[in-house]
Design a protein around this motif. Structure first.
Motif, short mmCIF file in Angstrom:
data_model
loop_
_atom_site.label_atom_id
_atom_site.label_comp_id
_atom_site.label_asym_id
_atom_site.label_seq_id
_atom_site.Cartn_x
_atom_site.Cartn_y
_atom_site.Cartn_z
N MET A 151 -41.43 -30.38 27.67
CA MET A 151 -41.98 -30.29 26.19
C MET A 151 -41.24 -30.99 25.10
O MET A 151 -41.83 -31.38 23.98
N GLN A 152 -40.07 -31.39 25.23
CA GLN A 152 -39.36 -32.10 24.24
C GLN A 152 -39.73 -33.75 24.27
O GLN A 152 -39.14 -34.42 23.54
N ARG A 153 -40.14 -34.00 25.39
CA ARG A 153 -40.17 -35.36 25.76
C ARG A 153 -41.75 -35.91 25.79
O ARG A 153 -41.97 -36.84 25.30
N PHE A 154 -42.54 -35.17 26.61
CA PHE A 154 -43.78 -35.60 26.79
C PHE A 154 -45.26 -34.41 26.22
O PHE A 154 -44.94 -33.12 26.51
N LEU A 160 -49.56 -23.93 24.94
CA LEU A 160 -48.05 -24.31 25.18
C LEU A 160 -47.60 -25.27 24.12
O LEU A 160 -46.35 -25.19 23.90
N ARG A 161 -48.53 -26.26 24.18
CA ARG A 161 -48.02 -27.41 23.01
C ARG A 161 -47.72 -26.69 21.49
O ARG A 161 -46.99 -27.22 20.87
N ALA A 162 -48.34 -25.69 21.39
CA ALA A 162 -48.74 -25.28 19.93
C ALA A 162 -47.42 -24.33 19.81
O ALA A 162 -46.84 -23.95 18.75
N SER A 203 -42.27 -21.20 22.63
CA SER A 203 -41.72 -19.77 22.93
C SER A 203 -42.45 -19.01 24.04
O SER A 203 -41.92 -17.95 24.51
N LEU A 204 -43.80 -19.65 24.18
CA LEU A 204 -44.45 -19.08 25.40
C LEU A 204 -43.68 -19.37 26.85
O LEU A 204 -44.11 -18.76 27.75
N ILE A 205 -42.55 -20.45 26.79
CA ILE A 205 -42.31 -20.86 27.97
C ILE A 205 -41.89 -19.77 28.85
O ILE A 205 -42.16 -19.81 30.19
N ILE A 207 -50.87 -17.94 30.19
CA ILE A 207 -49.69 -18.29 30.11
C ILE A 207 -48.97 -17.32 29.14
O ILE A 207 -47.88 -16.96 28.96
N ASP A 208 -49.85 -16.32 28.19
CA ASP A 208 -49.42 -15.44 27.37
C ASP A 208 -49.77 -14.02 27.69
O ASP A 208 -50.41 -13.38 26.85
N ARG A 209 -49.70 -13.73 29.02
CA ARG A 209 -49.96 -12.26 29.44
C ARG A 209 -48.96 -11.45 29.01
O ARG A 209 -48.00 -11.61 28.40
N SER A 210 -49.41 -10.29 28.71
CA SER A 210 -48.57 -9.15 28.01
C SER A 210 -47.55 -8.77 28.93
O SER A 210 -46.45 -8.16 28.52
N ASN A 211 -47.76 -8.65 30.40
CA ASN A 211 -46.68 -8.27 31.35
C ASN A 211 -46.55 -9.36 32.43
O ASN A 211 -47.06 -8.95 33.54
#
Ligand code: HEM
Ligand code: FES
Lengths: 106, 413
Positions: free
Chosen positions: B380-383, B277-279, B282-284, B344-348
């Motif tokens: 993610m913009q802050r912490f 997620l940190r990297a 767009s996975l949000i 967090i990055d499942r295809s479906n």
């Protein structure tokens, strides 16, 4: 392979070579057409594969059964042309069909 | 299971002695092996005795969808939790109605949460989320549930209803009252307090309705109800008005609140996912769906058989209760790969059971997703790290899967 055109709400159009025997929903996903979520995976249970079948394609694409009607009834943007794309099985008679996609799925 | 005793061993206890309605299974987060066994050995399972009477448990994803698709046989009336209604207050909620009445009522309020309306609210919601996050203490332990999850969802509800902002805590209070009756879900709310609270809720919102009548162009839920011809006179039908209010308040409160906490727990338990997620922010959106699956904020909905019916080889009798365990459907390996894992990055990622299916499928699902998406975008913009620094405490219920406390410490970027 029948050719089917899907038009996104913003106007972008996608013409795909559809595979017969598969649903329109699956064909759209396989061809990376945006605008269809298909949360339930094609079980007629979520309503997020909503589309509008243009013109005179209704006889060839079939009509919604009671369950599909019930799900369509929940769409605020439902029209006479509304269908769930997971309930349309692609066949050769659909060659040339035009389908519009809604502004949003919910 | 006697609810005063220790939980039985999930692997050796006969299935007939399982009590899936025991809120301790969820409070102690001990439910996984019980449901895994049911899915494998007896996916449509009859429990002949419980504090709420006998009921069926449906535990596989596909079977849950099949029950939901058949609303003629599996009715949402009289109620959708395991326990029966005990109160004298005849609140009318379309979540506990069958078509055609359900459809009429839902159709009237559904446009309120359609994505175009939500887009109108997005910037206001974002500024309120930012405000909450900017006032959090840094490098010191605090309770995420209170300071963020409850605060956020309460503000969100106040925003949606354009409710007097200083009195917004009332919304949370009413929601807790409405969702927490012990007869219905094993919670611990006093019946009399509940009645008084519900009447207060109705009076307050009736006043708001009349005040708002004279105002034009609002995008809040009340104004939208007033503009729709189907609901323009809703206030004249108090129990239906109250029912819709409670449904929107409860629907949008516990569920989103506990997803906002559940996400923090899931990311802390899965540091590799947090790193992903940190990297890549767009996975949000996909992560939000995965959080909702993984958390399953509402563990079940119940149906009642309107006639004798055979289902998956079991003979269900008219009047039997059928409980669809979304919690278990979301762990069903036949439908979801590596279902016990948080990825967090499942295809479906949208293919989960947390929002239910069929005509009752969650009306607010886009709203919930939007709120959680904004929350994580702003976090993610802050912490760099919302660090869990102690054991979270879970709430006692067999319906709402949630947290009472969650101690965290923030690490700024
Ligand atoms: C992560 C957040 C949420 C979860 C997990 C959730 C879950 C659910 C579930 C499981 C149902 C019943 C579905 C069924 O019976 O098949 C439901 C129905 C409903 N939800 Fe949600 N919900 C969430 C957020 C919201 C929000 C924010 C709202 C506010 C608008 C909302 C409003 C409703 C309503 C009005 C219904 C009744 C729909 C009907 O009976 O037709 N929900 N929700
Ligand atoms: S994919 Fe769910 S209804 Fe078509």
């Amino acid at each position: 392979m029948p050719t089917i055109t899907l038009i996104e709400h913003c106007g972008t159009s996608h013409t795909i070579e559809a595979e017969t025997g598969k649903t329109l929903m699956q064909n759209a996903l396989d061809n990376m057409v945006p605008g269809i979520d298909a949360d339930c995976g094609g079980a007629c249970a979520c309503g997020t594969c909503h589309c509008f079948v243009e013109g005179d394609w209704e006889p060839a694409s079939g009509t919604a059964d009671a369950m599909e009607e019930a799900m369509l009834g929940m769409r605020p943007d439902r029209t006479e042309q509304s269908r769930l794309s997971c309930q349309i099985e692609v066949n050769d008679a659909l060659d040339g069909m035009v389908v519009r996609l809604p502004e949003y799925q919910m | 299971m006697n609810q005063a005793e220790k939980l039985p061993d999930p692997n050796t206890t006969p299935l007939a002695q399982f009590d899936l309605s025991d809120p301790r299974l969820y409070e102690q987060d001990a439910w996984r092996p019980y449901f895994a066994r049911l899915r494998a050995e007896d996916p449509v399972h009859y429990q002949s005795d419980s504090p709420f009477g006998p009921f069926w448990s449906v535990t596989r994803f596909e079977d849950i969808m099949a029950v939901e698709a058949n609303h003629e046989v599996f009715s949402s009336e009289p109620t959708i939790v395991i326990g029966d209604l005990t109160e004298d207050l005849p609140i009318e909620m379309f979540i506990a109605m069958d078509p055609p009445k359900h459809d009429l009522q839902r159709r009237a309020v559904q446009p309120v949460v359609a994505p175009q309306n939500l887009a109108q609210m997005e910037s206001l919601i974002r500024s309120r989320v930012a405000e909450i996050l900017d006032h959090l203490p840094v490098d010191e332990t605090f309770n995420w549930v209170d300071r963020v999850s409850i605060n956020l969802t309460t503000q969100m509800l106040a925003t949606l209803f354009d409710f007097p902002f200083e009195e917004r805590h009332k919304l949370t209070y009413w929601s807790d009252l409405a969702a927490g009756s012990p007869e219905m879900a094993g919670g611990n709310v006093d019946q009399e307090e509940r009645m008084t609270g519900m009447m207060d809720c109705l009076e307050t919102f009736t006043r708001i309705w009349h005040e708002r009548k004279t105002r034009e162009g609002g995008f809040d839920l009340i104004s939208l109800l007033q503009r729709d011809p189907n609901t323009a006179d809703l206030v004249e039908r108090p129990m239906e008005y109250l029912g819709n209010l409670v449904l929107l308040i409860v629907g949008g409160n516990d569920t989103t609140r506990n997803s906002a906490s559940g996400g923090v727990l899931a990311l802390n338990q899965n540091p590799a996912e947090y790193a992903k997620l940190r990297a890549n922010h767009s996975l949000i959106p996909g992560m939000v769906s995965e959080i909702i699956r993984w958390q399953t904020p509402l563990m079940h909905m119940r149906r009642t058989a309107t006639r004798d019916v055979e289902f998956k080889g079991k003979q269900i009798r008219k009047g039997d209760k059928i409980v669809m365990w979304y919690l278990s459907g979301n762990r069903d390996e036949n439908t979801i790969d590596n279902a016990d894992e948080f990825i967090i990055d499942r295809s479906n990622p949208r293919h989960h059971s947390s929002f239910g299916f069929g005509v009752h499928r969650c009306m607010g699902n886009r709203l919930a997703e939007m709120q959680l998406r904004i929350l994580w975008e702003e976090i993610m913009q802050r912490f760099s790290f919302v660090e869990l620094v102690g054991e979270p405490e879970r709430v006692q219920s067999n319906f709402v899967r949630g947290f009472a406390t969650m101690p965290v410490k923030l690490h700024p970027l």
